[in-house]
Write a protein that holds these residues in place. Structure first.
Motif, short mmCIF file in Angstrom:
data_model
loop_
_atom_site.label_atom_id
_atom_site.label_comp_id
_atom_site.label_asym_id
_atom_site.label_seq_id
_atom_site.Cartn_x
_atom_site.Cartn_y
_atom_site.Cartn_z
N ILE A 46 1.32 9.33 -6.15
CA ILE A 46 1.19 7.87 -6.27
C ILE A 46 1.54 7.52 -7.72
N VAL A 71 -3.53 4.51 -9.96
CA VAL A 71 -4.74 4.35 -9.15
C VAL A 71 -5.55 3.20 -9.74
N HIS A 106 -1.83 1.34 -15.81
CA HIS A 106 -0.90 0.66 -14.90
C HIS A 106 0.48 1.27 -15.01
N ASP A 122 1.04 -6.03 -9.67
CA ASP A 122 1.16 -4.58 -9.85
C ASP A 122 1.61 -3.95 -8.54
N TYR A 181 1.82 -0.63 -6.34
CA TYR A 181 1.37 0.75 -6.10
C TYR A 181 2.44 1.41 -5.26
N ARG A 185 -5.77 -4.25 -8.89
CA ARG A 185 -4.68 -3.74 -9.71
C ARG A 185 -5.24 -2.74 -10.71
N PRO A 186 -4.38 -1.84 -11.22
CA PRO A 186 -4.90 -0.73 -12.01
C PRO A 186 -5.69 -1.16 -13.24
N SER A 217 -2.12 -7.11 -5.96
CA SER A 217 -1.43 -5.82 -5.88
C SER A 217 -0.53 -5.77 -4.65
N TYR A 245 1.36 -2.78 -2.18
CA TYR A 245 1.49 -1.36 -1.86
C TYR A 245 2.88 -1.11 -1.28
#
Lengths: 404, 440
Positions: free
Chosen positions: A92, A95, A100, A120, A122, A199-200, A213, A215
């Motif tokens: 990934i 996390v 970030h 952000d 992911y 978000r991170p 966020s 994904y």
């Protein structure tokens, strides 16, 4: 209880009364705002990250040769999966509560005219969706075919999963499924909506944008390597992390483990909110000291007034006032002064709140904080004045006959 | 007379120890809270280069190729603009800056590899920012031009790898390159780490990271780009970089330039130069806008980035509100105390003391309380600073009580108590002697 004589007596002590009322006004204003700050900080620390924090840990490697990323991924994935207690290992880019990695501004049109905020991304390999424990509220789970190879930080043209908060921000009151957005020449189509995914690391706009966020499923490779998401048995996570470090030292001697980011998500979360908890603690300490100082001021001034009025109290007692009449007198007097202070304090509380709103992006002070602040000051005032009032009640009626 | 008032004050304070203790406590707690936060503010908002900061400037240009009429220039520059401005050598001193991380080991030192933060800069960096050296020297402008594989290391890294011995001439392995150490810094901890403050306005007030330690490795800008090729990250990009394109040629900003300009004429000259550079780049078609250049001096740049964390500012306001409440409290208590002695004051007035004398006597008593409160406040300040040093924030180890703040503690305590004493003392000096004598 007649209020008239109390006002008459207070008029004789205009200055002292005014000072006490001002002190209470300031205390009320600070109290309301400090409580509000504490509550907003504490709420912030309880943010739902949307992932199974207790069962997740991250391992981040740095310092390796980027040309060997594919090989590194293969070695790390197969070796870490063999550690007892590890349920799955995925690649990934970031996390929640870690550093970030994919932060970018997005627009809701291909030309980039309608800027919609900074979000952000992911980016994870296909298994990471399930490993994170993301909760789907609309749309379908990502399929293996959704994961595309990467030659930049996100795929050129991808199906993505956005959080509910981001969907509501981008397309208020409409079905987000199938909607599109862009960042530069990258194009995204919404395939599903997630309940939450924090978000991170913070984000522009403060706590209100913490859930912005996206994904993106993708294939691990040169652009997606180095950060590994471990799903572990929560009880064993410290040992698993130790074993993982030892394993990496043998299978990837070139890589350096980034200790700050190689932690359980619980640890990362704890660190992330440490400053907020510290600040809430400081504010709580200040509130306690504030109430204590205010109470002491009331005790001091009330004691002085009791001493000054010993003769008058004696006279009232001799004329038939009971002890409870005397106690009630001082408590009513305190109630009146505190009331005056609170009226002023509420105005001041709003003024301070307006200032804080300008400088700290705080929302408006909810109205229900005012009665809570008022009630606590009434309580403090009544408690503080009780001691001197009881002493006043103990003055014997014979005091009336003494000349001094 | 002062000695007599002092004596009277001490007698009076001893007579009502509880009331005295309450007042001293109120002043001490108020002073302790406000001095703790004020000390932190003072240390975090200070000038990192006293006496020089007004000559240090941060030029900015807008290298975007898309027209955006409302945007400010980016906090950093793209490679070409930064290197063009640096190569022109129009300032008295100029240094390029960019930060990256890379793997570091040292031959014959048996320690695992570590990720070191490396500052890529040019030779003027060290004299311009008055960086102190323990061993050796900075590299020279020729080293910059020759792409020499040399490095300056921090005293922390020197202690860690070489136990603090003179390591000049030894070799470091940075990634895959051999780099010779030419200098070791003396302990150096600017507050904030001013030369790489960027992006403060995007950090939502959480700027504690600006107070971190300087990097462990300093390398000539151009040789470090070769050594850590691919290891640099952009601050931001105005277009997504194409895969495989070097960062030097990408539409990204990641290099900062600091210049030293020793006179007002040179400052305005440099502003003109910056404008003409942007104009020329626009003519070449590289920039969309020529009018979006800016040059702050060091302190303006720190202000612009709001370097002092917003929590610290909030704490300071809170502490002063608290001090105000303590002051109101003390005024009330002093009033009670002075008026309780109305009879005594009446006698003094009847025996010939003037109003001014009574006023002065009351103020001396107030100042005595302030002094005692200041002592208590000092202890509480030390306690508060000790608590802050134990917090896991970057600036924790910078926090200490310097002599000026030590003096300010007492000055503030006495000023606060005098301020609190004025009103009660005025009241006391207006007591009519005849009325008091009659009731005695």
């Amino acid at each position: 209880m007649q209020i008239q004589p109390i006002f008459a007596a207070l008029r004789k002590h205009r200055l002292a009364t005014l000072l006490l009322a001002l002190e209470i006004a300031l205390a009320c204003a600070v109290l309301c705002n400090a409580c509000f700050l504490i509550i907003s900080r504490v709420q912030h620390t309880h943010v739902d990250s949307g992932v199974d924090e207790s069962a997740l840990a991250a391992v981040k490697l740095t310092g390796y040769d980027p040309a060997s990323s594919v090989d590194l991924n293969a070695r790390v994935l197969s070796r870490l999966a063999k550690i007892p207690g590890v349920q799955s290992v995925n690649v990934i880019n970031a996390v929640p509560f870690g550093d970030h990695a994919g932060t970018a501004g997005i627009s809701t049109d291909a030309a980039g005219k309608h800027f919609a905020g900074v979000v952000d991304f992911y980016v994870g390999n296909p298994g990471s969706f399930k490993a994170l424990g993301l909760q789907l509220v609309a749309g379908s789970m990502p399929q293996a075919s959704d994961a595309q190879p990467l030659d930049s930080f996100v795929p050129k043209n991808a199906t993505v999963w956005v959080t509910r908060a981001l969907a509501e921000h981008l397309w208020p009151d409409t079905d987000p499924l199938g909607r599109e957005f862009w960042t530069d020449q990258f194009h995204f189509r919404v395939g599903g909506v997630l309940a939450h995914l924090a978000r991170p690391w913070g984000g522009e706009g403060g706590p209100s944008t913490i859930d912005w966020s996206v994904y993106v499923p993708a294939q691990a490779g040169r652009q997606l390597a180095g950060t590994y998401l471990l799903r572990v048995n929560p009880a064993e996570s410290p040992r698993v992390l130790r074993d993982a470090r030892a394993a990496i030292a043998t299978i990837a001697p070139d890589a350096v483990v980034d200790s700050k980011n190689s932690q359980t998500l619980g640890t990362l979360r704890e660190k992330y909110f440490r400053q907020d908890r510290l600040m809430a603690g400081i504010l709580l300490g200040v509130i306690c000291a504030l109430l204590l100082v205010t109470a002491l001021g009331i005790v001091g001034l009330a004691s002085f007034w009791v001493q000054q009025r010993r003769r008058q109290i004696g006279v009232r007692r001799a004329l038939g006032a009971t002890r409870s009449d005397i106690v009630a007198y001082f408590q009513t007097e305190n109630f009146l002064i505190v009331s005056g202070g609170i009226v002023l304090g509420m105005l001041l509380a709003f003024a301070i709140n307006l200032l804080l709103m300008q400088h700290y992006e705080l929302p408006r002070l909810p109205l229900y904080y005012l009665p809570i602040g008022a009630l606590s000051l009434y309580a403090i005032g009544q408690l503080a004045v009780l001691g001197p009032a009881l002493r006043a009640a103990a003055v014997p009626p014979v005091e009336a006959t003494r000349s001094v | 007379m002062f000695g007599y008032y002092m004596d009277l004050a001490l007698r009076s304070l001893r007579r009502s120890p509880v009331l005295t203790a309450l007042m001293v406590l109120a002043i001490a707690v108020g002073i302790g809270a406000s001095m703790t936060t004020l000390t932190v503010m003072h240390l975090l908002s200070g000038d990192p280069l006293p006496g020089r900061s007004q000559h240090i400037f941060y030029p900015q240009v807008d290298p975007t190729s898309r027209l955006n009429p409302h945007s400010q220039p980016y906090d950093m520059m793209d490679y070409h603009s930064a290197v063009d401005l640096w190569s022109a050598q129009r300032a008295d001193r100029q240094a390029l800056i960019t930060v990256s991380a890379l793997r570091l080991t040292a031959p014959t030192v048996h320690q695992p590899a570590l990720m070191a933060q490396m500052l890529s800069t040019t030779s003027d960096f060290f004299p311009m920012f008055a960086v102190p050296f323990q061993y050796g020297n900075a590299w020279t402008a020729q080293d910059d031009a020759r792409h020499a594989r040399v490095a300056v290391i921090s005293s922390d890294l020197n202690n860690k790898l070489f136990q603090g011995s003179d390591s000049v001439g030894r070799t470091l392995w940075l990634k895959d390159a051999d780099v010779r150490i030419v200098g070791v810094l003396a302990p150096w901890r600017p507050s904030p780490q001013f030369y790489e403050v960027v992006g403060g306005r995007f950090s939502d007030g959480d700027t504690a990271s600006f107070y971190g330690r300087p990097e462990d490795v300093f390398m000539p800008f151009f040789s470090s780009l070769e050594v850590n090729d691919g290891g640099f990250n952009p601050f931001t990009c105005w277009n997504a970089p194409d895969p495989g394109v070097k960062l030097q040629n990408s539409p990204c900003v990641w290099v900062a330039l600091w210049v030293q300009l020793d006179s007002a004429a040179k400052v305005s000259g440099y502003r003109d130069y910056l404008a003409s550079y942007a104009e020329q780049q626009k003519a070449l078609g590289r920039f969309a806008r020529a009018d979006n250049t800016r040059m702050f001096d060091l302190m303006q740049w720190l202000d612009f980035n709001r370097v002092v964390p917003s929590d610290v500012r909030l704490q300071t306001w809170l502490a002063f509100a608290f001090l105000a409440i303590c002051l109101f409290n003390t005024i009330g208590l002093l009033l009670a105390k002075f008026l309780r002695r109305a009879g005594e004051i009446g006698v003094r007035r009847a025996l010939g003391a003037s109003r001014a004398a009574v006023f002065a006597q009351c103020l001396v008593e107030a100042a005595t309380i302030g002094l005692l409160g200041g002592l208590g406040g000092l202890l509480l300040t030390l306690l508060g600073l000790w608590l802050i040093r134990r917090q896991p924030v970057e600036y924790a180890e910078l926090i200490h009580l310097d002599p000026s703040m030590f003096g300010l503690t007492f000055a503030l305590a006495i000023a606060a108590s005098l301020l609190a004493g004025v009103l009660p003392a005025l009241r006391a000096s207006r007591i009519a002697p005849a009325l008091q004598l009659k009731t005695l």
